[in-house]
Write a protein that holds these residues in place. Structure first.
Motif, PDB file in Angstrom:
ATOM      1  N   SER A   1       0.760  -1.096  -0.138  1.00 50.68           N
ATOM      2  CA  SER A   1       0.067   0.027  -0.193  1.00 50.68           C
ATOM      3  C   SER A   1       0.856   1.375   0.048  1.00 50.68           C
ATOM      4  O   SER A   1       0.651   2.246  -0.449  1.00 50.68           O
ATOM      5  CB  SER A   1      -0.877   0.070   1.148  1.00 50.68           C
ATOM      6  OG  SER A   1      -0.336  -0.002   2.306  1.00 50.68           O
TER       7      SER A   1
ATOM      8  N   TYR B   1       1.830   1.927  -3.699  1.00 49.88           N
ATOM      9  CA  TYR B   1       0.958   2.488  -4.238  1.00 49.88           C
ATOM     10  C   TYR B   1       0.628   3.806  -3.921  1.00 49.88           C
ATOM     11  O   TYR B   1       0.371   4.830  -5.006  1.00 49.88           O
ATOM     12  CB  TYR B   1      -0.400   1.573  -4.195  1.00 49.88           C
ATOM     13  CG  TYR B   1      -0.444   0.349  -4.670  1.00 49.88           C
ATOM     14  CD1 TYR B   1      -0.317   0.026  -6.332  1.00 49.88           C
ATOM     15  CD2 TYR B   1      -0.906  -1.065  -4.149  1.00 49.88           C
ATOM     16  CE1 TYR B   1      -0.416  -1.147  -6.577  1.00 49.88           C
ATOM     17  CE2 TYR B   1      -0.805  -2.017  -4.634  1.00 49.88           C
ATOM     18  CZ  TYR B   1      -0.654  -2.358  -6.095  1.00 49.88           C
ATOM     19  OH  TYR B   1      -0.664  -3.676  -6.337  1.00 49.88           O
TER      20      TYR B   1
ATOM     21  N   TRP C   1      -1.282   6.566  -6.036  1.00 52.17           N
ATOM     22  CA  TRP C   1      -2.789   6.218  -5.729  1.00 52.17           C
ATOM     23  C   TRP C   1      -3.505   6.707  -4.722  1.00 52.17           C
ATOM     24  O   TRP C   1      -2.753   7.312  -3.687  1.00 52.17           O
ATOM     25  CB  TRP C   1      -2.906   4.693  -5.620  1.00 52.17           C
ATOM     26  CG  TRP C   1      -2.685   3.687  -6.718  1.00 52.17           C
ATOM     27  CD1 TRP C   1      -2.010   4.248  -7.993  1.00 52.17           C
ATOM     28  CD2 TRP C   1      -3.131   2.378  -6.882  1.00 52.17           C
ATOM     29  NE1 TRP C   1      -2.006   3.011  -8.892  1.00 52.17           N
ATOM     30  CE2 TRP C   1      -2.451   2.002  -8.170  1.00 52.17           C
ATOM     31  CE3 TRP C   1      -3.752   1.445  -6.242  1.00 52.17           C
ATOM     32  CZ2 TRP C   1      -2.920   0.748  -8.863  1.00 52.17           C
ATOM     33  CZ3 TRP C   1      -4.157   0.292  -6.507  1.00 52.17           C
ATOM     34  CH2 TRP C   1      -3.510  -0.039  -7.795  1.00 52.17           C
ATOM     35  N   GLY C   2      -4.595   7.087  -4.689  1.00 51.25           N
ATOM     36  CA  GLY C   2      -5.146   7.727  -3.529  1.00 51.25           C
ATOM     37  C   GLY C   2      -5.820   6.483  -2.699  1.00 51.25           C
ATOM     38  O   GLY C   2      -5.714   5.303  -3.054  1.00 51.25           O
ATOM     39  N   TRP C   3      -6.248   7.191  -1.410  1.00 56.92           N
ATOM     40  CA  TRP C   3      -6.559   5.901  -0.420  1.00 56.92           C
ATOM     41  C   TRP C   3      -7.854   5.283  -0.849  1.00 56.92           C
ATOM     42  O   TRP C   3      -8.038   3.944  -0.627  1.00 56.92           O
ATOM     43  CB  TRP C   3      -6.813   6.632   0.955  1.00 56.92           C
ATOM     44  CG  TRP C   3      -8.105   7.642   1.039  1.00 56.92           C
ATOM     45  CD1 TRP C   3      -7.968   8.891   0.757  1.00 56.92           C
ATOM     46  CD2 TRP C   3      -9.409   7.165   1.309  1.00 56.92           C
ATOM     47  NE1 TRP C   3      -9.275   9.412   0.978  1.00 56.92           N
ATOM     48  CE2 TRP C   3     -10.243   8.534   1.036  1.00 56.92           C
ATOM     49  CE3 TRP C   3      -9.999   5.882   1.467  1.00 56.92           C
ATOM     50  CZ2 TRP C   3     -11.570   8.360   1.281  1.00 56.92           C
ATOM     51  CZ3 TRP C   3     -11.480   5.988   1.650  1.00 56.92           C
ATOM     52  CH2 TRP C   3     -12.197   7.223   1.657  1.00 56.92           C
ATOM     53  N   GLN C   4      -8.598   5.962  -1.796  1.00 57.05           N
ATOM     54  CA  GLN C   4      -9.787   5.138  -2.316  1.00 57.05           C
ATOM     55  C   GLN C   4      -9.411   3.958  -3.324  1.00 57.05           C
ATOM     56  O   GLN C   4      -9.954   2.793  -3.154  1.00 57.05           O
ATOM     57  CB  GLN C   4     -11.020   6.055  -2.843  1.00 57.05           C
ATOM     58  CG  GLN C   4     -11.576   6.951  -2.077  1.00 57.05           C
ATOM     59  CD  GLN C   4     -10.740   8.377  -1.959  1.00 57.05           C
ATOM     60  OE1 GLN C   4      -9.381   8.564  -2.322  1.00 57.05           O
ATOM     61  NE2 GLN C   4     -11.536   9.457  -1.460  1.00 57.05           N
ATOM     62  N   GLN C   5      -8.284   4.263  -3.927  1.00 52.53           N
ATOM     63  CA  GLN C   5      -8.043   3.143  -4.945  1.00 52.53           C
ATOM     64  C   GLN C   5      -7.247   2.146  -4.325  1.00 52.53           C
ATOM     65  O   GLN C   5      -7.343   0.981  -4.428  1.00 52.53           O
ATOM     66  CB  GLN C   5      -7.004   3.896  -6.036  1.00 52.53           C
ATOM     67  CG  GLN C   5      -7.488   4.935  -7.103  1.00 52.53           C
ATOM     68  CD  GLN C   5      -6.434   5.588  -7.816  1.00 52.53           C
ATOM     69  OE1 GLN C   5      -5.762   6.411  -7.219  1.00 52.53           O
ATOM     70  NE2 GLN C   5      -6.477   5.351  -8.979  1.00 52.53           N
ATOM     71  N   ILE C   6      -6.360   2.470  -3.368  1.00 52.50           N
ATOM     72  CA  ILE C   6      -5.793   1.336  -2.609  1.00 52.50           C
ATOM     73  C   ILE C   6      -6.777   0.668  -1.735  1.00 52.50           C
ATOM     74  O   ILE C   6      -6.587  -0.760  -1.811  1.00 52.50           O
ATOM     75  CB  ILE C   6      -4.517   2.114  -1.537  1.00 52.50           C
ATOM     76  CG1 ILE C   6      -3.690   2.842  -2.431  1.00 52.50           C
ATOM     77  CG2 ILE C   6      -4.049   1.041  -0.525  1.00 52.50           C
ATOM     78  CD1 ILE C   6      -2.906   3.722  -1.438  1.00 52.50           C
TER      79      ILE C   6
ATOM     80  N   GLN D   1      -9.758  -0.064  -2.572  1.00 59.95           N
ATOM     81  CA  GLN D   1     -10.560  -0.869  -3.525  1.00 59.95           C
ATOM     82  C   GLN D   1      -9.742  -2.175  -4.012  1.00 59.95           C
ATOM     83  O   GLN D   1     -10.044  -3.035  -4.449  1.00 59.95           O
ATOM     84  CB  GLN D   1     -11.188  -0.050  -4.561  1.00 59.95           C
ATOM     85  CG  GLN D   1     -12.052  -0.631  -5.495  1.00 59.95           C
ATOM     86  CD  GLN D   1     -13.392  -1.049  -4.740  1.00 59.95           C
ATOM     87  OE1 GLN D   1     -13.526  -2.102  -4.649  1.00 59.95           O
ATOM     88  NE2 GLN D   1     -14.103  -0.436  -4.215  1.00 59.95           N
ATOM     89  N   HIS D   2      -8.431  -1.561  -4.189  1.00 65.49           N
ATOM     90  CA  HIS D   2      -7.749  -2.797  -4.931  1.00 65.49           C
ATOM     91  C   HIS D   2      -7.356  -3.874  -3.878  1.00 65.49           C
ATOM     92  O   HIS D   2      -7.448  -5.110  -4.322  1.00 65.49           O
ATOM     93  CB  HIS D   2      -6.200  -2.226  -4.830  1.00 65.49           C
ATOM     94  CG  HIS D   2      -5.037  -3.084  -5.454  1.00 65.49           C
ATOM     95  ND1 HIS D   2      -5.053  -3.761  -6.772  1.00 65.49           N
ATOM     96  CD2 HIS D   2      -4.041  -3.558  -4.683  1.00 65.49           C
ATOM     97  CE1 HIS D   2      -3.946  -4.700  -6.573  1.00 65.49           C
ATOM     98  NE2 HIS D   2      -3.332  -4.587  -5.503  1.00 65.49           N
TER      99      HIS D   2
ATOM    100  N   SER E   1     -11.796  -5.339  -2.655  1.00 61.57           N
ATOM    101  CA  SER E   1     -12.507  -5.298  -3.732  1.00 61.57           C
ATOM    102  C   SER E   1     -14.067  -5.882  -3.298  1.00 61.57           C
ATOM    103  O   SER E   1     -13.808  -6.460  -2.251  1.00 61.57           O
ATOM    104  CB  SER E   1     -12.140  -5.752  -5.045  1.00 61.57           C
ATOM    105  OG  SER E   1     -11.926  -7.255  -4.820  1.00 61.57           O
TER     106      SER E   1
END
Length: 113
Positions: A54, A57, A62-67, A69-70, A73
């Protein structure tokens, strides 16, 4: 006599492992196959967000939302309030246990409440 046998044993070890200065060392050989299987184990449980992944990323933009969601999911972020958390130290069942909570509130039960 014993000193001589220790010296001979030490020389034998040095020779066996190629540790004598100036002695040619064996050349590393290629692996006998094009395929190599590596097995290992990390320190984590293998689920959820890894600290270093993380971080990588995040440093990659990457933003916290993308991390989130990765790693998580098929989930949604939200708030669940502040529910109590119970921890059972089953290894200590039947043993006298001291619990210290220096900066907060806590309580200990006998497991029935």
């Amino acid at each position: 006599m014993r000193t001589r046998s220790l010296a001979a044993a030490a020389l034998g070890v040095l020779l066996a492992f190629g540790l004598v200065p100036g002695m040619p060392r064996p050349v590393a050989q290629a692996y006998p196959s094009a395929n190599v299987t590596l097995e290992g184990h990390g320190w984590g449980h293998g689920r959820g967000m890894g600290q270093y992944g993380s971080l990588g990323y995040a440093l990659g933009g990457w933003g916290w939302q993308q991390i989130l969601q990765h790693y998580y999911s098929n989930t949604a972020d939200g708030t669940i309030g502040n529910p109590g958390i119970g921890v059972r130290l089953s290894r200590l069942d039947g043993a006298f246990t001291i619990v210290r909570v220096p900066n907060g509130s806590g309580f200990v039960t006998d497991g029935n409440g």
